[in-house]
Design a protein around this motif. Structure first.
Motif, short mmCIF file in Angstrom:
data_model
loop_
_atom_site.label_atom_id
_atom_site.label_comp_id
_atom_site.label_asym_id
_atom_site.label_seq_id
_atom_site.Cartn_x
_atom_site.Cartn_y
_atom_site.Cartn_z
N ASP A 1 0.83 -1.21 0.00
CA ASP A 1 0.00 0.00 0.00
C ASP A 1 0.86 1.26 0.00
O ASP A 1 0.50 2.26 -0.63
CB ASP A 1 -0.92 0.01 1.22
N SER A 2 2.00 1.22 0.69
CA SER A 2 2.83 2.42 0.83
C SER A 2 3.78 2.62 -0.34
O SER A 2 4.06 3.75 -0.74
CB SER A 2 3.65 2.35 2.13
N HIS A 3 4.30 1.52 -0.89
CA HIS A 3 5.36 1.63 -1.89
C HIS A 3 5.01 1.00 -3.24
O HIS A 3 5.81 1.10 -4.17
CB HIS A 3 6.64 0.99 -1.35
N GLY A 4 3.87 0.35 -3.34
CA GLY A 4 3.46 -0.23 -4.62
C GLY A 4 3.78 -1.71 -4.73
O GLY A 4 4.64 -2.25 -4.02
N HIS A 5 3.09 -2.34 -5.65
CA HIS A 5 3.22 -3.79 -5.80
C HIS A 5 4.55 -4.19 -6.44
O HIS A 5 5.02 -5.32 -6.24
CB HIS A 5 2.06 -4.34 -6.64
N ILE A 6 5.16 -3.28 -7.20
CA ILE A 6 6.46 -3.63 -7.79
C ILE A 6 7.50 -3.82 -6.70
O ILE A 6 8.28 -4.78 -6.71
CB ILE A 6 6.89 -2.54 -8.79
N LEU A 7 7.49 -2.92 -5.72
CA LEU A 7 8.42 -3.08 -4.60
C LEU A 7 8.05 -4.32 -3.80
O LEU A 7 8.93 -5.07 -3.32
CB LEU A 7 8.38 -1.84 -3.70
N GLY A 8 6.74 -4.55 -3.64
CA GLY A 8 6.32 -5.76 -2.94
C GLY A 8 6.85 -7.01 -3.61
O GLY A 8 7.31 -7.94 -2.94
N ASP A 9 6.79 -7.05 -4.94
CA ASP A 9 7.35 -8.20 -5.67
C ASP A 9 8.85 -8.31 -5.45
O ASP A 9 9.40 -9.43 -5.38
CB ASP A 9 7.04 -8.06 -7.16
N THR A 10 9.53 -7.18 -5.36
CA THR A 10 10.97 -7.20 -5.11
C THR A 10 11.27 -7.83 -3.75
O THR A 10 12.22 -8.61 -3.60
CB THR A 10 11.54 -5.77 -5.17
N VAL A 11 10.47 -7.49 -2.75
CA VAL A 11 10.65 -8.07 -1.41
C VAL A 11 10.40 -9.58 -1.45
O VAL A 11 11.15 -10.37 -0.84
CB VAL A 11 9.72 -7.38 -0.41
N LEU A 12 9.35 -10.00 -2.15
CA LEU A 12 9.07 -11.44 -2.28
C LEU A 12 10.24 -12.16 -2.96
O LEU A 12 10.64 -13.26 -2.54
CB LEU A 12 7.80 -11.65 -3.09
N HIS A 13 10.76 -11.54 -4.00
CA HIS A 13 11.89 -12.15 -4.72
C HIS A 13 13.12 -12.22 -3.82
O HIS A 13 13.87 -13.21 -3.86
CB HIS A 13 12.20 -11.34 -5.98
N GLN A 14 13.33 -11.19 -3.00
CA GLN A 14 14.48 -11.20 -2.10
C GLN A 14 14.37 -12.34 -1.09
O GLN A 14 15.34 -13.05 -0.81
CB GLN A 14 14.57 -9.86 -1.35
N LEU A 15 13.18 -12.54 -0.55
CA LEU A 15 12.99 -13.65 0.39
C LEU A 15 13.24 -14.99 -0.28
O LEU A 15 13.85 -15.88 0.31
CB LEU A 15 11.59 -13.60 0.99
#
Length: 358
Positions: free
Chosen positions: A231-245
């Protein structure tokens, strides 16, 4: 259209080698059948063209056509037409005629099944009628010994060339099937096992633990406040976090551990032959590594994990119960402050009971 063209080019390449081999050595069989019957010179010129120029011309026609697959099927029809011409020109000398027509029928069946075989038959019949129109009908019922020898290369080498092409095609189909099976079991974003594939493995590991009474632990992993990140940074950043994990999971777990994306921001791990304490140490290390992640564009972003563990024990009736225990442990970790590892123990169950009472 690009997909059709790619398929057509592949088809033309598969046909090219059998055509070169078949037409080349087939010339020897046709030559042996034509020589005794004294045909005009243009027939010999057509034979040379068909045997040594036509395979390459056919390849150029199909590869440069707007629809290579259709062009190549027309080329196969022409192959059969030539076959009928040579059968009539040889005056149906038994062995050379059967050799040429049978090899072409085999090729049509391999390339296009019964439909192309039937079309090829009518093309051969058209070739016979055309040759009779130009040369007149005639029949020769005797095959000499040297004509038998002349047909042997066609009977031996052409089936080998066609068989090699079919074998290579079978290998490619197997590789494609294997790749598709792998894709169907893989999460596209993270490259880990998808939900269904991981649960299938969970059932297998549960059965193994149940039968062999061996140790095993599963972990459910949740990224803390992941919705807030989206919600704060967008789904693209969210996908980046998922990929990092997913990368941290691949680099910090053992080779035999089975990792999957359970759904959304939730991940799952099967740790075979691992006690609860050993699994806790592995997950604590993962939690620590992931907490150090910093996004270069948003350095203030902080991430953490809540992890629930459940070890196999004889009291579990099925894999679903095992997963429920891990889910309860994850719930305990999230509701006792997050950023921690909890296990399916008496303490976590007591905590859940207290939460329900409140």
């Amino acid at each position: 259209m690009d997909n059709q063209q790619g398929k057509g080019l592949s088809f033309a390449k598969r046909i090219y080698l059998p055509r070169v081999v078949g037409m080349g050595i087939g010339c020897l069989s046709v030559f042996a059948g034509l020589y005794p019957v004294q045909q005009p010179s243009w027939v010999w010129a057509l034979l040379l063209f068909n045997g040594f120029l036509w395979p390459h011309l056919a390849y150029l026609i199909s590869t440069r056509a707007a629809f290579p697959y259709q062009a190549e099927r027309r080329n196969l029809w022409c192959d059969s037409l030539f076959g009928g011409i040579w059968a009539a020109a040889m005056q149906f000398n038994p062995l050379p005629t059967v050799t040429i027509l049978a090899m072409m029928a085999m090729n049509n069946l391999a390339a296009g099944g019964l439909h192309l075989f039937i079309r090829g038959f009518f093309a051969q019949l058209g070739g016979v009628l055309l040759a009779w129109l130009l040369l007149g009908p005639a029949f020769t019922g005797h095959t000499t010994q040297w004509q038998i020898y002349a047909c042997l290369p066609m009977l031996i080498l052409y089936p080998m060339a066609l068989g090699m092409v079919c074998y290579q095609l079978a290998i490619k189909l197997f590789e494609h099937k294997h790749a598709l099976r792998a894709l169907s079991r893989t999460d596209s974003l993270t490259g880990l096992l998808n939900h269904g594939a991981w649960k299938d493995l969970l059932h297998l590991k549960f059965t193994k633990c149940q039968q062999q009474r061996c140790q095993g632990t599963i972990a459910l992993i949740d990224i803390d406040h992941f919705k807030r990140i989206n919600d704060s940074h967008g789904h693209i950043l969210g996908d980046t976090v998922l990929h990092q994990l997913s990368c941290d999971l691949k680099h910090n777990l053992r080779q035999g551990d089975l990792t999957g994306r359970y759904g959304g921001d939730e991940f799952c791990v099967i740790l075979p032959a691992t006690s609860l304490q050993q699994a806790r140490e592995v997950m604590e290390r993962l939690r620590e590594v992931f907490s150090h992640y910093r996004h270069p564009d948003i350095p203030q972003l902080r991430v953490s994990l809540s992890i629930g563990l459940a070890a196999w024990h004889p009291g579990l009736s099925d894999a679903a119960m095992w997963l429920i225990e891990a889910d309860k442990a994850l719930y305990a970790a999230k509701n006792s402050g997050r950023n921690k590892v909890a296990s399916a123990s008496q303490e976590s169950h007591a905590f859940l009971a207290a939460m329900n009472d409140s």
